[in-house]
Design a protein around this motif. Structure first.
Motif, PDB file in Angstrom:
ATOM      1  N   MET A 142       0.759  -1.160  -0.100  1.00 26.23           N
ATOM      2  CA  MET A 142      -0.086  -0.038  -0.119  1.00 26.23           C
ATOM      3  C   MET A 142       1.028   1.036   0.023  1.00 26.23           C
ATOM      4  N   ALA A 143       0.664   2.109  -0.772  1.00 27.00           N
ATOM      5  CA  ALA A 143       1.204   3.324  -1.142  1.00 27.00           C
ATOM      6  C   ALA A 143       0.287   4.424  -0.397  1.00 27.00           C
ATOM      7  N   ILE A 144       0.751   5.536   0.392  1.00 30.77           N
ATOM      8  CA  ILE A 144      -0.196   6.388   0.825  1.00 30.77           C
ATOM      9  C   ILE A 144       0.526   7.752   0.444  1.00 30.77           C
ATOM     10  N   GLY A 145      -0.522   8.515   0.020  1.00 27.91           N
ATOM     11  CA  GLY A 145      -0.070  10.007  -0.281  1.00 27.91           C
ATOM     12  C   GLY A 145      -0.398  10.816   0.768  1.00 27.91           C
ATOM     13  N   ALA A 146       0.826  11.318   1.457  1.00 30.16           N
ATOM     14  CA  ALA A 146       0.588  12.058   2.828  1.00 30.16           C
ATOM     15  C   ALA A 146      -0.044  13.315   2.702  1.00 30.16           C
ATOM     16  N   ALA A 147      -0.007  13.777   1.452  1.00 26.51           N
ATOM     17  CA  ALA A 147      -0.760  15.061   1.139  1.00 26.51           C
ATOM     18  C   ALA A 147      -2.088  14.905   0.346  1.00 26.51           C
ATOM     19  N   ASP A 148      -2.715  13.788   0.350  1.00 24.13           N
ATOM     20  CA  ASP A 148      -4.148  13.369  -0.116  1.00 24.13           C
ATOM     21  C   ASP A 148      -5.090  14.230   0.702  1.00 24.13           C
ATOM     22  N   PRO A 149      -5.890  15.175   0.191  1.00 22.19           N
ATOM     23  CA  PRO A 149      -6.926  15.794   0.624  1.00 22.19           C
ATOM     24  C   PRO A 149      -8.285  14.994   0.819  1.00 22.19           C
ATOM     25  N   MET A 177      -6.567   5.950   5.183  1.00 19.78           N
ATOM     26  CA  MET A 177      -5.707   4.815   4.577  1.00 19.78           C
ATOM     27  C   MET A 177      -5.111   3.875   5.752  1.00 19.78           C
ATOM     28  N   HIS A 178      -4.694   4.380   6.863  1.00 17.63           N
ATOM     29  CA  HIS A 178      -4.373   3.434   7.854  1.00 17.63           C
ATOM     30  C   HIS A 178      -5.581   2.677   8.332  1.00 17.63           C
ATOM     31  N   ALA A 179      -6.573   3.245   8.459  1.00 23.48           N
ATOM     32  CA  ALA A 179      -7.770   2.480   8.863  1.00 23.48           C
ATOM     33  C   ALA A 179      -8.336   1.317   7.839  1.00 23.48           C
ATOM     34  N   LEU A 180      -8.206   1.740   6.632  1.00 23.28           N
ATOM     35  CA  LEU A 180      -8.299   0.848   5.474  1.00 23.28           C
ATOM     36  C   LEU A 180      -7.389  -0.508   5.666  1.00 23.28           C
ATOM     37  N   ARG A 181      -6.082   0.012   5.676  1.00 21.66           N
ATOM     38  CA  ARG A 181      -4.892  -0.939   5.906  1.00 21.66           C
ATOM     39  C   ARG A 181      -5.284  -2.270   7.072  1.00 21.66           C
ATOM     40  N   ALA A 182      -5.976  -1.610   8.156  1.00 23.64           N
ATOM     41  CA  ALA A 182      -6.208  -2.616   9.123  1.00 23.64           C
ATOM     42  C   ALA A 182      -7.331  -3.584   8.797  1.00 23.64           C
ATOM     43  N   ASP A 183      -7.971  -3.442   7.524  1.00 23.42           N
ATOM     44  CA  ASP A 183      -8.966  -4.385   7.213  1.00 23.42           C
ATOM     45  C   ASP A 183      -8.540  -5.015   6.220  1.00 23.42           C
ATOM     46  N   ARG A 209      -6.142  -8.146   5.079  1.00 22.02           N
ATOM     47  CA  ARG A 209      -5.302  -9.290   5.987  1.00 22.02           C
ATOM     48  C   ARG A 209      -3.934  -9.318   5.410  1.00 22.02           C
ATOM     49  N   ASN A 210      -2.998  -9.051   6.173  1.00 25.03           N
ATOM     50  CA  ASN A 210      -1.534  -9.300   6.039  1.00 25.03           C
ATOM     51  C   ASN A 210      -0.872  -8.243   4.969  1.00 25.03           C
ATOM     52  N   CYS A 211      -1.593  -7.267   5.250  1.00 23.51           N
ATOM     53  CA  CYS A 211      -1.094  -5.797   4.460  1.00 23.51           C
ATOM     54  C   CYS A 211      -0.068  -5.504   5.494  1.00 23.51           C
ATOM     55  N   PRO A 212       1.093  -5.129   4.599  1.00 21.56           N
ATOM     56  CA  PRO A 212       2.452  -4.864   5.169  1.00 21.56           C
ATOM     57  C   PRO A 212       2.369  -3.273   5.499  1.00 21.56           C
ATOM     58  N   GLU A 213       3.298  -2.860   6.311  1.00 23.69           N
ATOM     59  CA  GLU A 213       3.272  -1.429   6.563  1.00 23.69           C
ATOM     60  C   GLU A 213       3.208  -0.612   5.153  1.00 23.69           C
ATOM     61  N   PRO A 214       2.463   0.398   5.256  1.00 23.33           N
ATOM     62  CA  PRO A 214       2.453   1.245   3.889  1.00 23.33           C
ATOM     63  C   PRO A 214       3.590   1.919   3.638  1.00 23.33           C
TER      64      PRO A 214
END
Length: 56
Positions: free
Chosen positions: A1-8, A15-21, A23-28
């Protein structure tokens, strides 16, 4: 998972909440200057993905 920190739209907290859902998603990978369209940052995203899969 790649997260754009400046995403409005999908701010990093969402995105971190989505990652929690996912399974086995590594650190973004957080791209500090990237916005909503992370794919525009193709080269760093692609290199990180290849490295994660042991292909670089």
């Amino acid at each position: 998972m790649a997260i754009g920190a400046a995403d409005p739209v999908l701010v990093p907290e969402i995105m971190h909440a989505l990652r929690a859902d996912i399974r086995n998603c590594p650190e973004p990978m957080v791209l500090k200057e990237a916005g909503h369209f992370v794919q525009e940052w193709g080269e760093p995203v692609a290199k990180a993905a290849l490295k994660a899969f042991g292909l670089s």
